[in-house]
Structure formats: structure tokens, C-alpha cells
Enzyme design. Structure first.
Site, PDB file in Angstrom:
ATOM      1  N   GLU A 133       0.798  -1.340  -0.074  1.00 17.98           N
ATOM      2  CA  GLU A 133       0.158   0.075  -0.009  1.00 17.98           C
ATOM      3  C   GLU A 133       0.841   1.448   0.090  1.00 17.98           C
ATOM      4  OE1 GLU A 133      -2.975  -0.051   3.060  1.00 17.98           O
ATOM      5  OE2 GLU A 133      -3.958  -1.683   2.475  1.00 17.98           O
TER       6      GLU A 133
ATOM      7  N   GLU B 286      -4.402  -8.882   1.027  1.00 15.81           N
ATOM      8  CA  GLU B 286      -5.158  -8.548   2.249  1.00 15.81           C
ATOM      9  C   GLU B 286      -6.680  -8.606   2.133  1.00 15.81           C
ATOM     10  OE1 GLU B 286      -3.965  -5.243   4.857  1.00 15.81           O
ATOM     11  OE2 GLU B 286      -1.938  -5.441   4.059  1.00 15.81           O
TER      12      GLU B 286
HETATM   13  C1  GAL Z   1      -4.256  -2.439   5.613  1.00 14.50           C
HETATM   14  C2  GAL Z   1      -2.639  -2.458   5.684  1.00 14.50           C
HETATM   15  C3  GAL Z   1      -2.447  -3.375   6.965  1.00 14.50           C
HETATM   16  C4  GAL Z   1      -3.234  -3.221   8.199  1.00 14.50           C
HETATM   17  C5  GAL Z   1      -4.611  -3.221   7.825  1.00 14.50           C
HETATM   18  C6  GAL Z   1      -5.448  -3.015   9.154  1.00 14.50           C
HETATM   19  O1  GAL Z   1      -4.599  -1.303   4.919  1.00 14.50           O
HETATM   20  O2  GAL Z   1      -1.904  -2.726   4.666  1.00 14.50           O
HETATM   21  O3  GAL Z   1      -0.945  -3.116   7.406  1.00 14.50           O
HETATM   22  O4  GAL Z   1      -2.845  -1.779   8.618  1.00 14.50           O
HETATM   23  O5  GAL Z   1      -5.152  -2.441   6.745  1.00 14.50           O
HETATM   24  O6  GAL Z   1      -6.719  -3.121   8.802  1.00 14.50           O
END
Ligand code: GAL
Length: 924
Positions: free
Chosen positions: A523, A616
Site C-alpha cells: 500500500e 489482504e
Molecule cells: C491495511 C494495511 C495493513 C493493516 C490493515 C489493518 O490497509 O495494509 O498493514 O494496517 O490495513 O486493517
């Protein structure tokens, strides 16, 4: 441009009465090159000695200004907000300039081996800054300093910073990880070590390490997650006293999660002949892999640190490893390289290959076995064996198919993965193999087959475990590049260190068969900077390819869209949350945050040749065992008060339907992946709760997004993953618990997760109906159940046959404690752990799911209590406490053996009004 002035901190020197000014005005010290040649004794002298024991440790308290031995100046932080949503757009770096001497010119040369272009290598300047600082000197009396063993996390013992506007907020876990600290140790260097090359290998130090030996500044490494080596040879006094001093300076406001602080991984002293296999000097790839044969390709980098040109050769013998990772059986193949000349103080490369017949392939269970081999390389100088170096590896083929996913040895393996941060819960970041293994065992039980190391290189031993256990790994280097997410994060050093950090991760990890993808970012802000961001992505991608052309690359994207330049720079499209869509709930209409319609199809259309996966997914949140009403009728919901959230008590409902604003429930994620069969799979955010980033309640200490809580206890979410990821395992799970005296007659929905396709629910023997999962449905819900105490029972069916059963009963009051162990035999190595669960049970032996009794633990025998926890993100009792309140009926005690002390450990748990419990752990 902002200019920073770093003032001398006179106050400190007054306090410890060391006269100290002017050390920055350099001492003329130029390290002489070691005047050594190969010892030529004919014996292999490589030794890798653990130097974890008996360090002296001192940390400045956070208010006292520390010494002035700065690596570099840092921006002045005027923005302390640490509860920014994770997907906040990263901002530009500040331009700062040093107006005083900083030490980085002496540190940067440490990374030269990882800078490809020799003209860009850093030259050590003259002088020896810090040499008159007392802590670096051999005769400094460090007796009053704390005695510690490594791996060590100085912050984990706490105390937590509680309340609003604290020095360290929820984002970094409210623990004192920030600040400057020193570690000192006297090294045993024998007279007979004269003429050897001697290296310090640090697997990870958080952060900005700078190292002095015998008063000489010899180098260091800023990024806390990289493993690094310093050559001590020119500075060593054989047979004399060798004083090592390491200074760490861990910035506050530097991380979106708990970074920990200290030398938190293993540290080694490596002694070799001056002619030796280089650091991570072997690279093994396998090609033409089939069941009947495989080609092993080997490259070896040999360092000639002697003053002579030499001619060397190698023989590498390959053996199988047994399931314990030990060499077994006869040589299965041999690779000889011909004689090669290496000029003085230079490196040389030799290459060779061999065929292994009927190879035992490495692959992920349950359908495959993670078989491994070891290549034992002997280095010859003339006839003399002067070095021996072992490389573990696996033989496997990987194929990435854009229409279906990842094939390992020809079998399609859908990625059922989770993200993992580096902390080990109550143990902090101090690496412990058993603690990491336990996490992987629990994940394996859930059906997880892959780990994304978010968002930084892991401890090397973690990859040894994933190799051994057969997990697939996405190995990731960075969370930020040039643009910053927090004021003091990696962006400060990215420009000078990205190449060294990225190359060193890959060189270290490229023989690990479990690693299948290199990720060079998460990100990052450069997603937003069009061609410039894409160019930087391409640069990083190319570095990965130079170091290892055999694995695909990626960088996780939560913003970049298919028509932007950024995604063109990588092999695998890794989407964070975009696949199922971001902020699709109508409440987000008009928001200025990221709001994205589902992106799998547009990406697949634009990049028909690239594999797409979800790096993710979900970011669903919950507090184990806490159920809030009413329950949303939707399949996913953002968290708000009255909608899965409770901002007063800082808990999120464990109905497992609620997610952070940019996330989605498990159900929604499964549906969207199943409707896009070309998607290679997912890495859930996230496996285990971690310290810091407690979205949505930054007043807390640890996250809510784990499938498993910080103590390692399963949330209900565990079972919806298990149901979907292990369809062959007969299982069914009911939620919530059934202790609701205040809800008699009220609607109390009952949800069921099962690997079956149908289930019938009974309340006190009366059927509440049999329900069948529809297409893209992953739970069965009885949303109109009126609470009556008693028994809930579910019978699950698969293809019409009875498949599994679960019962939840209303319990009586807390009556007793019960202790159970993960392992009742541990080793007496002073590292092995037993994880003991304390349950508050009623007189019938049922766990009381609402119990919060305070439990005191006492230990007898050759062991110690290292930490306690209960998985409650709002619990501020320091982890080392021997007292812990149960949370939803459970607490955890972690005990450790003492080195060389076998016997029986007895753990006793007591709580007022409850019958006490004991458990025995044998130490062998
Ligand atoms: C994402 C990020 C992760 C963590 C997650 C929490 O955007 O890449 O590192 O922060 O959100 O919900």
C-alpha cells in the site's frame, strides 16, 4: 525546507558525570586491512557461535535526552496522530538537512555488498566518531547495567501508556519501544583466532544499530527488520579483551504497529578462513522438476579476504533431510566446480549443477510433503579443505496460471493464507522458535496453507519453520518507500538503503522453498504518483529479478487501478481489499476515503496474463467471546456503536460480521473469491492479533482483526475459515455462548459455521429448523431465536448424511480453575516454552464464557513464568505479570525452561472463591 538543529545534551553528561564534548571531532583512525593469508592448516575452521547470552543493557528513560551519536537527523514531529485509518494516503517526505555531524557516513559502507554498482559504494570517511564516549570503551564499568540474554525486546515488559495523548499511542501498542539504548558484551577471541576472518551476524536489531568494537565505530544497519553482517576482522584483538558495544535508537512515531525495541533476533559470531563462502553465499535453484528427476543448479560466492590471489575449488554433496531437519542417508548427488582463481581481497563465483533421480519434492500438506535437502559445500584451497557451508533447500516446481492460480509440483494450490506481523503476543518481538511454531500449528489446524510476512523481512527461523511445515510464503520487504505513513518511518532511510535492504532479504531467503513470491511493498504512497511511482516500482521489481529470477514479484495495492501505470511494474497482481470492493456500504457515499467497486474482473481483463491474488482480505474485527446486540441482518457491516461496536468498552462483536471501514466480513470475501475462480486465493488480514493498530479503538493496546487473539485463543472466526478451508474435516461450531440471564425472551441470533452443507438447530431439545447453505453462503443463521437458558445443539449434515455435532450450554457460576498445556514435555534449553491455558469452569466442568475472575499463578521447579495474557485488547496489566484476569473465561500463562535444569515444573493457579488447579510440565 526545514533545517534541524541537534543540540548537545549537556544535561545527560552532568547526570552521569562523564565529561564529554568534542567527540565528533574525529580521531584519526583508519582501519588497516587484515594482513592475513589463508591459514592453510587443512582443517575447516568455520564456526558459527551463538552470542546471545549475557549482554549488558542500558536504556535512557524516554524523557532524558540521550547521547549525541545520531545516525542522522530526523524531522521534527508535530503531528502525533497515530489513529489514522491504515488506508490513509501516504504523504510526501519532509526535506531535512543536518547541521551537525551525523554518523551515517560510517554506517553506510556496511551495506556495500548489496549495492550492485561499485561506483555507488560508500567509502568510510576518516575518523572514528564516538570513540571517546564511555559506553564504547573496554574499561567502562557496565556492572550496574541490566544483564540480558538475546533475543531481547526491551519494551514488552511495559508498563503500557494508558489514556489519551500518551507518549506512545495505540498505533505502536502503548509500550515504550522508542528511545536510545546500548548493549555491551565482551567477546571471547582466542589467540588462535589470529589470521581468521571474524564476523558479527545480527539477524535483526530494532533499530538504527551502530556498532563499536574496542572503541572503534565499525558500522551498523538502520532498518530493524534486515539481517546484517559486519566484518570485525580488522578491529579484533586475538587473545585480548574485545569489547562490543551496540547502540540502538528506535524512533517514536515510526510504525503503524508495535515494532518492539532491542536486539530481538539471534546474534552470531562467525569465524572462517580468510578464504570462505560469502555471507548467504550459496544460491540453489531447481529446474526440470518431475517425479523422476530434477536439476539442481548451484552458485557459490567465495570471498577471498586474504592479501593473495588464490585458486579454489568446491565439492558440494547433497543429502536428504529428515522431518526433524537433520541430514540423513547417503549422498544423493554431487556438484564439483573446477579450479577458479580469485584475486586478493575480492570475490569469485563458481557454478555447477547435478541431476537428482526420483527427487522427494517439497510441497504443502495435506496433499504434499515438505521434503528438504541439504547441500554441503566444501571449499578447497589447493588440496586443503578450508571451509564447509550448508544450504538447506527444497525441490519443487512453481507455475503461476492467470486463470486458476498457483501450481506447486503440478497441483493447483489455492492460497488459504493469513498475514502475520512479527510480534509473538505477550512475548513481544523477541524471536522464539517454539512460539512461532505454535502459531503456525494453530493456523494449520484452521486449514491455512500460506503466510504473508507483513510488511518486512521475518526472522530467518520463521522461514525454517515454514519450510519444514510446508507453508507457502509471500516474503515482503517494505511498508513504505519514499512517501511516508508515519513521520519517522522507513521513508527516512529508503533513498539510501532500499537496494541493500531488498537485496539482502532476497539473498538470505532465496534458498527457502517455502518462499514463492517476493513482495517489494505494501500500500505504498507511490501508487498515487503515476509514472514516477511506477518507475520506482519497476526499479524494485528489477532488483528482485536480478537477485532471483525464479520467483514472481508483487507489491500490494489498495488504491492502484488497472488503468494506472503502477500495476504494470510487477508479475503478480496483489490486491488489498479491492477484489471484493472497498467502502461499498451506502453510509460511505460521498466519502473522500478510498471507495472502490470490486476490482477482480477489471484487473483480470486488463492483465489476462497475470495471476491475481488478494494480499489482504477482510480486516474483520472482533473481541473473542464478546457478542453485541442487535446483530446486523447483512452479511457484512462497518463497525459503529450499536452496529457491532462498543466504543465505551472498546469491544467489537464476535458475531464475525463486522469489519473495518475499508474491509469486509469473511462471508463477503469468500463469496467474492468463489465467484472469481481465476483468483489464486487470499491472505486474510490477519492470522493472530498483534500489538498495536487497535482499529477501531486506538485507546486499546492490540488489534481486533486477528482470527486468533493475542494469547493464541481461537475467536469464532477461526471456525468459519476452518469450515471453508478444510471441507473434508467434519466440524460444526455454534455461536454465541448461551449465558444471557439478562436476555430471557429477547432475540438472540444463533449462527453456525460448518464444513457440512446443512444443519438443524435445537434449543432445549426443540428443533428451531433445519437450514441449508445457499450458493455463496458460508454460515447458517437463526436470527430470530428468543433466548431461554439451557442447551443449544446443532447437528450438521453433508450430502444428506449426519456430519458433525456441537453443543453449547448455559453454565453455572464459576466454581473451579482448570489448567491445560499445549505440550507437557519441553526441553531444558532455556528457550523452550509451554503455553498453559487457564479456564474458569463451573461445577460441571463447563467453561464459564463470561468469567473475568482474577487468577494468580505460581511456579515451582526448573522453570519461569515469562508472560501471561488473555487476548483482551483493552487489558493493560503488563505481560510479565503473574496475575491475570480471565477474559471470556480464559487466560494464558507462558512458561519457559531453565537451561540445563531438567525436572518437573508445577504451575499452580489460584483465584478467590475458586477451587485451585495445578499442572505438571516435564523438562528433559
Ligand atoms: C491495511 C494495511 C495493513 C493493516 C490493515 C489493518 O490497509 O495494509 O498493514 O494496517 O490495513 O486493517
Amino acid at each position: 525546507m526545514r533545517i534541524l538543529y541537534c543540540r548537545f545534551q549537556i544535561k545527560f553528561y552532568d547526570r552521569i558525570t562523564f565529561a564529554f564534548l568534542g567527540y565528533l571531532f574525529l580521531f584519526a583512525y583508519l582501519p588497516a586491512l587484515a594482513q592475513t593469508v589463508s591459514t592453510g592448516t587443512g582443517t575447516i575452521i568455520r564456526q558459527r557461535i551463538s552470542i546471545n547470552e549475557n549482554w549488558r543493557f542500558f536504556k535512557y528513560d524516554s524523557i532524558t535526552p540521550a547521547d549525541n551519536l545520531f545516525y542522522d537527523v530526523r524531522p521534527e514531529v508535530d503531528d502525533f496522530q497515530d489513529d489514522r485509518p491504515a488506508d490513509t494516503k501516504p504523504t510526501e517526505a519532509e526535506n531535512i538537512e543536518a547541521t551537525q555531524i551525523v554518523l551515517k557516513p560510517w554506517i553506510l559502507p556496511a551495506g556495500n555488498d548489496f549495492i550492485k554498482d561499485p561506483t555507488k559504494h560508500y567509502e568510510r570517511p576518516d575518523g572514528n566518531p564516538g570513540s571517546d564516549f564511555p559506553f564504547v570503551q573496554s574499561d567502562f564499568d557496565d556492572n550496574t547495567w541490566e544483564n540480558v540474554n538475546l533475543p531481547h525486546d526491551w519494551a514488552i515488559k511495559g508498563p503500557f501508556y494508558e489514556g489519551p495523548n500518551t507518549e506512545v499511542g495505540g498505533g505502536m501498542g502503548r509500550l515504550p519501544s522508542h528511545g536510545v539504548a546500548w548493549y555491551r558484551k565482551k567477546l571471547e577471541i582466542l589467540e588462535s583466532d589470529e589470521g581468521k576472518s571474524i564476523f558479527l551476524d545480527v539477524d535483526g536489531a530494532m533499530s538504527y544499530a551502530m556498532v563499536w568494537l574496542n572503541g572503534k565505530l565499525i558500522g551498523g544497519w538502520p532498518y530493524g527488520y534486515t539481517s546484517w553482517r559486519l566484518d570485525l576482522t580488522p578491529y579484533i584483538i586475538p587473545g585480548g579483551e574485545n569489547q562490543l558495544a551496540i547502540r540502538l535508537d528506535n524512533p517514536n512515531n515510526s510504525s503503524r504497529w508495535y515494532p518492539g525495541g532491542g536486539i530481538y533476533r539471534n546474534v552470531w559470531l562467525v569465524k572462517t578462513d580468510p578464504i570462505h563462502v560469502g555471507q548467504w553465499g550459496t544460491y540453489i535453484t531447481t529446474s526440470d522438476v518431475s517425479k523422476t528427476s530434477a536439476k539442481i543448479n548451484l552458485e557459490i560466492i567465495i570471498d577471498n579476504d586474504s592479501q593473495n590471489d588464490v585458486v579454489v575449488s568446491t565439492i558440494t554433496k547433497i543429502f536428504e533431510l529428515d522431518s526433524e531437519g537433520k541430514q540423513s542417508g547417503d549422498v544423493v548427488a554431487e556438484i564439483k566446480t573446477s579450479e577458479t582463481k580469485i584475486t586478493a581481497v575480492n570475490k569469485g563465483k563458481v557454478e555447477g549443477s547435478a541431476i537428482i533421480e526420483n527427487p522427494k519434492l517439497w510441497g504443502p500438506p495435506p496433499t504434499q510433503t515438505p521434503k528438504q535437502y541439504v547441500a554441503v559445500t566444501t571449499l578447497f584451497y589447493g588440496e586443503k579443505q578450508i571451509d564447509q557451508y550448508e544450504t538447506k533447500f527444497g525441490i519443487r516446481s512453481l507455475r503461476f496460471d492467470p486463470n486458476s492460480g498457483v501450481y506447486v509440483n503440478g497441483e493447483l494450490i489455492k492460497i488459504k493464507g493469513v498475514n502475520q506481523h512479527h510480534d509473538l503476543g505477550a512475548l513481544g518481538v523477541a524471536f522464539n522458535t517454539r512460539a512461532a511454531e505454535r502459531q503456525l500449528e494453530i493456523l494449520r489446524e484452521m486449514g491455512c496453507n500460506a503466510i504473508r510476512i507483513s510488511h518486512n523481512p521475518p526472522a530467518p527461523e520463521l522461514l525454517e519453520l515454514t519450510d519444514k511445515m510446508g507453508f507457502l510464503v509471500m516474503d515482503e520487504a517494505f511498508d513504505v518507500w519514499q512517501r511516508r505513513k508515519t513521520p519517522n518511518d522507513f521513508h527516512l532511510i529508503f533513498p539510501e538503503w532500499y537496494e541493500q535492504d531488498l537485496r539482502s532479504m532476497i539473498r538470505r531467503d532465496r534458498n527457502n522453498p517455502s518462499v514463492i513470491i517476493w513482495s517489494f511493498g505494501n500500500e505504498v504512497g507511490e501508487q498515487y504518483t503515476d509514472e514516477a511511482g511506477a518507475a520506482l516500482a519497476k526499479l524494485l521489481n528489477d532488483i528482485c529479478k536480478e537477485e532471483d529470477p525464479t520467483r514472481p514479484t508483487t507489491s500490494a495495492m489498495n488504491w492502484a487501478k488497472p488503468d494506472m501505470p503502477f500495476p504494470t511494474a510487477m508479475n503478480v497482481i496483489s490486491l488489498n481489499y479491492q477484489g471484493e470492493g472497498i467502502r461499498q456500504d451506502p453510509m460511505f457515499e460521498g466519502t473522500d476515503r478510498i471507495r472502490t467497486v470490486p476490482q477482480y474482473d477489471p484487473y483480470h481483463k486488463k492483465f489476462p496474463d497475470k495471476v491475481i491474488l488478494t494480499s489482504e482480505s477482510a480486516s474483520a474485527a472482533s473481541s473473542r467471546g464478546i457478542y453485541l446486540f442487535p446483530v446486523t441482518p447483512d452479511i457484512t457491516s462497518p463497525i459503529r456503536d450499536g452496529r457491532g461496536g462498543d466504543s465505551k468498552f472498546k469491544h467489537v462483536s464476535a458475531y464475525e460480521l463486522y469489519a473495518v471501514d475499508f474491509g469486509s466480513s469473511v462471508d463477503k470475501v469468500f463469496g467474492s473469491i468463489d465467484q472469481h475462480p481465476f483468483v489464486a486465493g487470499e491472505f486474510v488480514w490477519n492470522g493472530f492479533d498483534y500489538i498495536g493498530e487497535p482499529t477501531p479503538y486506538y485507546e486499546a493496546r492490540s488489534s481486533y482483526t486477528g482470527i486468533i487473539d493475542l494469547a493464541g485463543f481461537k475467536k469464532d472466526r477461526f471456525y468459519i475459515y476452518q469450515a471453508h478451508w478444510r471441507p473434508e474435516l467434519p466440524m460444526v461450531h455454534i455461536l454465541p455462548h448461551w449465558n444471557w440471564p439478562e436476555r430471557v425472551g429477547e432475540i438472540t441470533p444463533v449462527h453456525v459455521f460448518s464444513s457440512g452443507d446443512e444443519a438443524e438447530l435445537f434449543l432445549n431439545g426443540n428443533s428451531l429448523g433445519r437450514k441449508k447453505k445457499g450458493q455463496y453462503e458460508y454460515r447458517l443463521r437463526w436470527d430470530d431465536v428468543k433466548y431461554k437458558p439451557g442447551e443449544l445443539k446443532v447437528i450438521a449434515y453433508k450430502n444428506g448424511e449426519e456430519w458433525a455435532e456441537d453443543v453449547v450450554k448455559t453454565t453455572d457460576n464459576p466454581a473451579k480453575l482448570e489448567l491445560s498445556v499445549d505440550r507437557n514435555r519441553i526441553n531444558d534449553d532455556g528457550k523452550d516454552l509451554s503455553f498453559i491455558t487457564a479456564k474458569v469452569i463451573d461445577k460441571n466442568g463447563l467453561t464459564v464464557p463470561t468469567a473475568t475472575n482474577n487468577i494468580k499463578f505460581k511456579i515451582e521447579g526448573p522453570g519461569e513464568i515469562v508472560a501471561t495474557d488473555n487476548g483482551d485488547p483493552t487489558d493493560f496489566v503488563p505481560f510479565p505479570s503473574h496475575e491475570r484476569k480471565a477474559f471470556s473465561g480464559l487466560a494464558l500463562v507462558i512458561i519457559r525452561s531453565k537451561e540445563g535444569e531438567p525436572g518437573s515444573i508445577i504451575l499452580i493457579a489460584k483465584s478467590p472463591e475458586l477451587e485451585e488447579a495445578q499442572v505438571v510440565v516435564k523438562v528433559k
